[in-house]
Structure formats: C-alpha cells, structure tokens
Design an enzyme around this catalytic site. Structure first.
Site, short mmCIF file in Angstrom:
data_model
loop_
_atom_site.label_atom_id
_atom_site.label_comp_id
_atom_site.label_asym_id
_atom_site.label_seq_id
_atom_site.Cartn_x
_atom_site.Cartn_y
_atom_site.Cartn_z
N GLU A 1 -0.06 -1.02 5.79
CA GLU A 1 0.95 -0.53 6.72
C GLU A 1 0.77 0.96 6.94
O GLU A 1 0.94 1.47 8.04
CB GLU A 1 2.36 -0.80 6.18
CG GLU A 1 3.48 -0.65 7.23
CD GLU A 1 4.01 0.77 7.37
OE1 GLU A 1 4.67 1.06 8.38
OE2 GLU A 1 3.78 1.59 6.47
N ASP B 1 0.85 -1.19 0.00
CA ASP B 1 0.00 0.00 0.00
C ASP B 1 0.88 1.24 0.00
O ASP B 1 2.06 1.19 0.38
CB ASP B 1 -0.97 0.00 1.20
CG ASP B 1 -0.25 -0.06 2.54
OD1 ASP B 1 0.80 -0.71 2.64
OD2 ASP B 1 -0.75 0.56 3.51
ZN LIG Z 1 6.73 2.25 4.27
#
Ligand SMILES: [Zn+2]
Length: 379
Positions: free
Chosen positions: A138, A79
């Site tokens: 994340e 992501d």
């Molecule tokens: Zn990162």
C-alpha cells in the site's frame, strides 16, 4: 501488555518495509488460522527489485458464516514505510515505554490489524461471514496489492457487503474522525516545443516560454469547483517549470512543466486531463497524464452510522465524517462495496518513534468488534 498489543508486537517484530512478503504474512496467517479462517496467500510482480515489479505478497482470509449471511470485510496493509534514522529504540524491536507501544507500523497500520484480528475472535461465526483483505503493497507502488486482491475476490465470486479500512484516521483522540471518502489524485506533464535561435534574431526563432507561461496562467486561474457537501474544492498546483537554458544569447527550443490536481467527485481524472489538454493545445502545447486515484465517497448513511455508534459507545465521541488527506487503498475497494476508513491516531505515522497508546489498541478492537457485529446484523 494487553492481548491486542501482544498481537501488534508480533506483527511489528516482522520487518516489512514496502513491498512486503514472507515473514509478516506468516505471522498473520498464524493468527488467523486458529480462529477458523481459510487463509489464501499469493505473490505478484515479476520480482525485479527497485521497480514497480518488485515481488508483493497479498493475503485474503475468510471465515464463512451460515449460508446467505452477510459478509463484512476488514482491509489493510502489512507493509510499512522505511524507518529512517534517529529512533529511541530499534524500529522493528517493539518496546513499551510508559503507556505507549513503539515500533514502525504501530499506528500505520499493524496496530489496527492486530485490533481487527482480536475483534474477529469476538464475533461469533454464526453472526456472518468475516474476511481480511490484506496487502503488502500500500505504501509503495500499489500496483500488485489491493487491486490483485480485488481480482482474486471477483474470480472466486466473493462479494463483501461492507468494508472497513483500518488506516489511522483519528487526529487528536481515538474516535474523532473517520474517512468516508478521499479525493482523487493526478499528475499532468506539459510540454511546449518551439524553435531555438539567437536572441538577436527572434524572427528566426519561436520561444516556447511565453506560451508555457500563458498555459500555466490559465491553469492557475481555473476554478475547478466550489467544493461539495463532503469535499473541499478541487485544487490544481503547479509543481515545476523547467527550460534548462544556461545561455544568455539562445532562445530555447522547449519548455516543460508539471501540475498536480487533487480533486473531488465533481470530476474524474480523465475529465480533468481533457480540460488541461484543451488549454495546453490552444497554446501549442501537449500533455501526458497519470491518474493515481479517482475520488470516492460513501455518503453518510447506514454504514457511517454503524461506525459512529460503535465509536460513540466506546469513546463518547462523534467521529467527524471527513474526506481530507491523501489517497488510500479505499480508492480501489470502493469498486467492490461501500467502504469507510477508521483507525488509530495518525500523529506519529511515517515518523521516527511511531507509537500507539496501549489503551487505544484495546479500545479500537472493541470498536471493530461492535462495527463487525452491527454490519453483519444490518439489513
Ligand atoms: Zn497506511
């Protein structure tokens, strides 16, 4: 374009603003499967958009070495943060200009993941087991990301010996810094209830502000520690104080404040929460706490030496073992095995015109190859 840049290009072309699912994982699977990896993908989250339950995809890929061989894991995220405005070229249409590859995620961290994939191709299967622990969450809530992958590994009796997270840790030049730990992070909300009343009749009221001021003064004066060999001193910052009283003749009934603590391994989130609560309660206040991450440290030793040797051989630099910066998914992976972070230069991460040097992609891939081989060969 070199092979690693080509792989990075394919990943950047698949838009994956956090939380990521689908296409970018299709691309990743298509890279790993031909290299002999068994690829497991699963989604988590109930799917409610705009909440921490938004759907998240995770990928665990493994290529087993001979029975009894060591297991080295690459970890990271596919992501990216939203691109924002003002890019010279479209953020999800990667473009090479000069010696740089531009695109959202070029350094954080699709470039590094491309380098890992190319590295895995150069590690012979009989050298040992190699795996990829890759999340699509994340940069966001990180609720259904790496933690779900850790559950998956535990449920399947999968236990890496060492794990490298490919976050962009280099500062000025590729190889000048690795992260052997990260500080923990917590936010604590404070509240003092009083009794409202007329300013002309203070004996009939109880002003919460002076008590909140005393609490904040005590918190601000705290020396949490002096730092350690590997960590800077823990730090408490007062982020906000609000009463919300527009009147000129009313004693307010409530005061609120919020503090942030970034802390080293002298503490736990819980021990700091206790300390703050004790001070607040002494002045009639209450607290609520959220712990975003506990500190972790992989003390300098075998793993950091493996990384330092690989970096030195490629770049001539001795990477500084640092614990600076924010949190990363290493805060979760530390529960599995020793974990260290090493990756590209972080100057343009999360910015417009995020870019990576083409030669750094190649060099990083060679460094990752050397780290994986040495980690698998270690005792
Ligand atoms: Zn990162």
């Amino acid at each position: 374009m070199n092979q690693v840049a080509e792989l990075a290009n394919r990943l950047i072309e698949a838009p994956s603003v956090t939380p990521a699912t689908g296409l970018v994982f299709d691309v990743m699977e298509a890279m790993l499967a031909p290299l002999g990896f068994a690829v497991h993908r699963f989604q988590r989250g109930s799917g409610e958009v705009g909440t921490d339950e938004e759907a998240v995809e995770n990928l665990f890929a493994i290529r087993n070495g001979p029975a009894g061989s060591r297991h080295f894991a690459f970890a990271g995220h596919l992501d990216v943060v939203p691109p924002g405005e003002g890019w010279t070229s479209a953020p999800f249409a990667p473009e090479v200009r000069g010696e740089l590859l531009y695109g959202r995620g070029a350094v954080d961290m699709k470039g590094a993941i491309a380098a890992m994939v190319a590295a895995a191709e150069h590690v012979p299967q009989d050298a040992g087991t190699v795996s990829f622990i890759i999340t699509g969450d994340e940069e966001g809530h990180a609720k259904h990301g790496t933690r779900a992958l850790i559950d998956f590994m535990r449920d399947n009796d999968i236990q890496p010996d060492l794990c490298l997270v490919g976050e962009p840790t280099s500062v000025h030049r590729l190889g000048d810094m690795m992260k052997i730990g990260r500080r923990g992070s917590t936010i604590i909300w404070l509240e003092v209830e009083g009794t409202e009343g007329h300013v002309a009749y203070p004996h009939l009221a109880d002003n919460p502000i002076p008590r909140m001021v005393k609490i904040l003064a005590e918190l601000d004066a705290l020396v949490l520690d002096e730092g350690t060999d590997w960590f800077q001193a823990s730090n408490l910052e007062i982020l906000d104080m609000e009463v919300g009283n527009p009147a000129s003749n009313v004693i307010p009934h409530r005061a609120r404040a919020r503090v942030s603590i970034r802390f080293n391994d002298c503490h736990t989130g819980e021990s700091l929460g206790e300390k703050v609560r004790e001070i607040a309660e002494r002045h009639g206040g209450t607290t609520k706490q959220v712990i975003y991450g506990e500190p972790f440290l992989t003390p300098p030793g075998e793993f950091s030496q493996i990384i330092a040797a690989a970096v030195k051989a490629e770049t001539g630099l001795d990477p500084e073992p640092s614990t600076s910066g924010g949190t990363s998914d290493a805060r979760f992976l530390r529960a599995v095995c020793p974990v260290i972070e090493f990756g590209l230069c972080n100057a343009t991460m999360h910015k417009r015109d995020e870019a990576v040097a083409l030669e750094d992609l190649d060099a990083l891939s060679r460094i990752y190859t050397a780290i994986a081989k040495a980690a698998l060969a270690a005792e």
